[in-house]
Design a protein around this motif. Structure first.
Motif, short mmCIF file in Angstrom:
data_model
loop_
_atom_site.label_atom_id
_atom_site.label_comp_id
_atom_site.label_asym_id
_atom_site.label_seq_id
_atom_site.Cartn_x
_atom_site.Cartn_y
_atom_site.Cartn_z
N LEU A 140 9.21 93.87 13.33
CA LEU A 140 9.23 92.41 13.15
C LEU A 140 9.85 91.97 11.83
O LEU A 140 9.78 90.79 11.48
N GLY A 141 10.43 92.91 11.11
CA GLY A 141 11.01 92.55 9.82
C GLY A 141 10.11 92.98 8.67
O GLY A 141 9.37 93.97 8.78
N TRP A 142 10.15 92.21 7.58
CA TRP A 142 9.38 92.55 6.38
C TRP A 142 8.40 91.44 6.05
O TRP A 142 8.66 90.26 6.30
N SER A 143 7.30 91.83 5.46
CA SER A 143 6.36 90.85 4.93
C SER A 143 6.87 90.35 3.58
O SER A 143 7.84 90.89 3.03
N ALA A 191 17.19 90.01 4.67
CA ALA A 191 17.89 90.94 3.80
C ALA A 191 19.22 90.38 3.30
O ALA A 191 19.94 91.05 2.56
N SER A 192 19.54 89.15 3.70
CA SER A 192 20.78 88.48 3.27
C SER A 192 22.01 89.32 3.56
O SER A 192 22.94 89.39 2.76
N LEU A 193 22.03 89.96 4.73
CA LEU A 193 23.14 90.82 5.11
C LEU A 193 24.11 90.06 6.00
O LEU A 193 23.72 89.15 6.73
N ASP A 376 28.53 96.28 3.66
CA ASP A 376 27.18 96.20 3.09
C ASP A 376 26.51 97.56 2.98
O ASP A 376 25.35 97.64 2.56
N LEU A 377 27.23 98.64 3.36
CA LEU A 377 26.66 99.98 3.38
C LEU A 377 27.42 100.91 2.46
O LEU A 377 28.62 100.74 2.23
N ASP A 378 26.73 101.92 1.94
CA ASP A 378 27.44 102.94 1.17
C ASP A 378 27.92 104.03 2.12
O ASP A 378 27.79 103.92 3.35
N ARG A 385 22.01 96.61 -0.78
CA ARG A 385 21.06 95.67 -1.37
C ARG A 385 19.61 96.10 -1.16
O ARG A 385 18.70 95.49 -1.74
N ARG A 386 19.39 97.10 -0.32
CA ARG A 386 18.02 97.56 -0.05
C ARG A 386 18.00 99.08 -0.10
O ARG A 386 18.04 99.74 0.94
N PRO A 387 17.95 99.67 -1.28
CA PRO A 387 17.90 101.13 -1.39
C PRO A 387 16.75 101.70 -0.55
O PRO A 387 15.64 101.16 -0.54
N GLY A 388 17.05 102.77 0.16
CA GLY A 388 16.07 103.39 1.03
C GLY A 388 16.11 102.90 2.46
O GLY A 388 15.39 103.43 3.32
#
Length: 429
Positions: A140-143, A191-193, A376-378, A385-388
């Motif tokens: 459902l995404g992130w809290s 995540a603003s992606l 947006d990816l390495d 923008r979201r390591p891990g």
């Protein structure tokens, strides 16, 4: 959820298609504890559907032309395929006890042509390796505090904080099998992606008005009732775009008449070009060679041959073998004046124009174009923008024709994302 996911799992893979399963395998091979969840009751549903007519695993094409099938994304797909290409996929299948063979078209299939035995063997190996599966568990995404939100079949929400996460959520085709594209607004909003719009790929098309049905788009009722579901073969398709971008396609093959248009392997091969042409021009004009084995001169001579008291349909059948569906296409797409003009009819037999007005809905397509942009990816498919957080499979912004290219690249991306996630996790200590 039947089995709760640990509140702090080492690695969480979300999505149980080929990309997610491959990511789980790569993570577990690196010694990482893996929990995999999927919103459906079982994993690999689209994989099983793809194998109903014979599972096309990959293609025997050489590496360079294989990579070229990915068009403008070839440069981003190439390093993924270098990590896991067609020969590697065949060796992997052999390791599961599934032998493969190369068909006459160059496509690679399991010897028994079935997807289920391969999937069963794969899941048995993953379970034996310790991968834990959690079905009917939706992301459902992130809290607000950054935890992942997961909802089980009972509606109870659980929040977890994985050491590393791999999203392999598919595109938006065949939503009844789990790939519904619901992840796109979550990644955009939370995540603003940048998500390229999800569009139909390897899809059929609706046609515009025809000579026999000029008042509305689509085939005439009589033609549709008689020929829908039948293949047109042999036939060659020619297409040259009218837009600013150079678009052209020419190939022999076959396609199928639908109730309101066309679909099938030859159409799928050109679908990306046709879709973009329609988006830019409002329509796409293709030309069909109904007699690809005969020269234009030979066709013109046969059409012009005196037919005496025979009807035109009998003449075309006896001289050129034009009957049934191909004869129906001529009557559907040409005016009476064109049919009765020998020079015009001969030209149209080699270049029969057909206007396409729209791609079929993405939910009906074999695959999806668009998705999370590679920018947006390495290189390891981690979100910058979201390591891990890693992403893999059809949810990425790429597309390829059918023929084993889609499955190979999906699995390759899962392998790369899983290995990179394990390395990143190790680097965090």
């Amino acid at each position: 959820m039947s089995q709760p996911i640990p509140s702090v799992p080492q690695a969480l893979v979300i999505g149980g298609g080929p990309a997610g399963l491959m990511a789980a395998e790569a993570l577990r091979a690196a010694g990482v504890e893996v929990d995999l969840c999927d919103a459906m009751a079982s994993v690999g549903r689209k994989f099983l559907l793809a194998g109903k007519g014979g599972l096309n695993l990959t293609h025997s094409e050489d590496f360079a032309p294989f990579v070229g099938r990915f068009g403008e994304r070839a440069a981003r797909i190439e390093p993924l395929l270098r990590a896991f290409d067609g020969p590697a996929l065949r060796a992997w299948a052999e390791g599961l006890g599934v032998s493969t063979f190369v068909g006459t078209s160059g496509r690679v299939f399991p010897t028994d042509m079935k997807a289920a035995p391969l999937l069963r063997a794969w899941l048995a190996r993953l379970r034996a390796a310790g991968v834990r599966f959690h079905m009917r568990t939706r992301w459902l995404g992130w809290s607000e505090d950054g935890a992942l939100r997961l909802q089980g079949a009972d509606g109870v929400e659980q929040r977890v904080r994985p050491g590393v996460t791999v999203l392999a959520l598919g595109g938006a085709s065949w939503p009844q099998l789990g790939s519904d594209g619901a992840w796109a607004p979550l990644l955009q909003a939370q995540a603003s992606l940048d998500i390229a719009p999800l569009r139909a790929a390897n899809c059929g098309f609706d046609i515009g008005p025809t000579a026999a049905h000029a008042d509305a788009p689509g085939w005439s009722p009589v033609f549709a009732q008689r020929f829908a579901g039948q293949p047109v073969k042999p036939v060659a398709l020619h297409f040259t775009g009218r837009g600013s971008a150079p678009r052209s396609f020419e190939r022999q093959g076959e396609f199928v008449i639908t109730a309101g248009g066309i679909e099938g392997s030859l159409i799928y091969a050109a679908s990306a070009l046709l879709r973009e042409e329609i988006a830019e021009q409002g329509e796409a004009l293709i030309e069909l060679d109904l007699l690809p084995g005969r020269s234009a001169e030979k066709v013109a001579a046969e059409v012009a041959h005196p037919r005496g008291s025979r009807s035109l349909s009998s003449h075309l059948k006896s001289r050129l073998g034009i009957e049934g569906l191909k004869a129906g296409l001529l009557n559907e797409l040409l005016s009476r004046e064109e049919m009765l003009d020998p020079a015009c009819l001969a030209a149209r037999l080699k270049r029969l124009p057909l206007r396409l007005r729209a791609a079929r809905p993405v939910a009906e397509a074999i695959s999806t174009a668009g998705g999370l942009r590679f920018e947006d990816l390495d290189e390891g498919l981690m979100v910058k923008r979201r390591p891990g957080l890693f992403c893999a499979g059809e949810m990425l912004d790429w597309e390829a024709p059918t023929g084993g290219y889609l499955l190979t690249a999906s699995m390759a991306s899962g392998r790369v994302a899983g290995a990179a996630a394990a390395a990143w996790l190790a680097a965090q200590g």
